[in-house]
Motif scaffolding. Sequence first.
Motif, short mmCIF file in Angstrom:
data_model
loop_
_atom_site.label_atom_id
_atom_site.label_comp_id
_atom_site.label_asym_id
_atom_site.label_seq_id
_atom_site.Cartn_x
_atom_site.Cartn_y
_atom_site.Cartn_z
N PHE A 198 -6.50 79.82 -7.65
CA PHE A 198 -7.33 79.19 -6.62
C PHE A 198 -6.50 78.18 -5.82
N ALA A 199 -5.66 77.39 -6.53
CA ALA A 199 -4.81 76.42 -5.84
C ALA A 199 -3.81 77.12 -4.93
N ILE A 200 -3.24 78.22 -5.43
CA ILE A 200 -2.25 78.96 -4.63
C ILE A 200 -2.89 79.55 -3.38
N MET A 201 -4.08 80.15 -3.52
CA MET A 201 -4.70 80.83 -2.40
C MET A 201 -5.29 79.87 -1.38
N ARG A 202 -5.46 78.60 -1.72
CA ARG A 202 -5.92 77.62 -0.74
C ARG A 202 -4.77 77.12 0.12
N LEU B 130 8.57 80.85 -8.88
CA LEU B 130 8.41 79.50 -9.41
C LEU B 130 7.32 78.81 -8.61
N VAL B 131 6.21 78.50 -9.27
CA VAL B 131 5.07 77.87 -8.61
C VAL B 131 5.20 76.36 -8.63
N ALA C 277 10.70 80.51 -4.42
CA ALA C 277 10.17 79.15 -4.51
C ALA C 277 9.68 78.78 -3.11
N GLY C 278 8.36 78.71 -2.93
CA GLY C 278 7.82 78.57 -1.59
C GLY C 278 8.21 79.78 -0.77
N ARG C 279 8.76 79.55 0.41
CA ARG C 279 9.24 80.67 1.24
C ARG C 279 10.74 80.83 1.14
N ARG C 280 11.32 80.23 0.14
CA ARG C 280 12.75 80.40 -0.12
C ARG C 280 12.94 81.42 -1.23
N THR C 281 14.06 82.13 -1.16
CA THR C 281 14.36 83.17 -2.14
C THR C 281 15.79 82.98 -2.63
#
Length: 359
Positions: free
Chosen positions: A22-26, A180-181, A200-204
């Motif tokens: 839920f936290a990720i999708m918000r 990695l969240v 990690a975020g939008r980094r790979t």
Amino acid sequence: MMDDTQLPRRHGKLREEAADWFAIMRNTEEADIRRKEFEAWLACGALHRAAYSRVAETYSVGKHLKQDDAGGGDNISEAVPARLPATRSSEIRKPLLIASAVALLSLCAHWVLGVGLTNLAGVAQPPLDASLASTRVPLRLATSSGEIRSFRLNDGSLVALDTDSLVFVRYDASRRDLQLVRGRGRFTVAHENRPFTVHAGRRTVVARGTIFDVAISARNLVRVHLMRGAVDVKDQSQSTIRLSPGQQLLLSATPRSSPQFEKAAMEDARWPDGLRDYTDIRLADLFEEANRYAKTPLLAATPEVSDIRVSGKFRITDTHRLAGNLADLLALAVITSPASISLARDCPTNSGKNCRSPS
């Protein structure tokens, strides 16, 4: 696919996963990246969908109550899952709680193809055929506050997670993908043909048979530290920075600012073992780092003690042992209480057995 109403898992664990999703999708940016994984998680079955609906509705009810200042706040935790009538939710919930939680937990762990997880007893779960990975949910690796834990994947790679960290793992026949969240992980990558990628975020970060750390800070910064081998750090535009051993890169989780190289902290070399090697560090700064792992915080009794500088190798995950070692090294007193462990120049008057005098 077997519906999870047939083999219910432990509800606390499922609620925790639902809350993470839920936290990720918000987060709009994270949602764009993780949507396929989220949909695969929901596809596990009715329990997953109900758990997520309950989290979402709890949030919605709580927000509504806060805005309207209405009563009934004590009932928020009992919010009924969306699309289920209230009369049916209690009927459904009861039989689901009775069935075996362990069976489904093992089943969902096996659904990540090619991934075996070593538990605390050191027993590895045998992986399923890696050719089915693309249809299964990711494996969830997590640590609680104060915990450092290592996981061995069945390709031989190791993932060490720092305190309060979360990683999702998805392997299939052509790739090894990890997300990695939060927190920090050290990745020791087994050599093989499939690429090993940490998002990690939008980094790979694409590894090439190597050892490296990836961390996400509270300020949403990504730090990549390479110990051995080579890694390529990419963003969505596919611009690439290749790191050499010993280099550390600091960048935002989203491509909004230029990456910056910085000096790697030598004391972090052995963090998966709980060890730090410090040179001329203030006790206040050492205590701040140690208290990330502490159940009982370590404090300086006075500003004078805070400013004492120390060098050496310390196991900062054991607060009581650390306090004793520092007291012996610096000739300080140790004052213990249920709420804290303090270091002082001398024991306070009438401190009794709660204080160990300087040695």
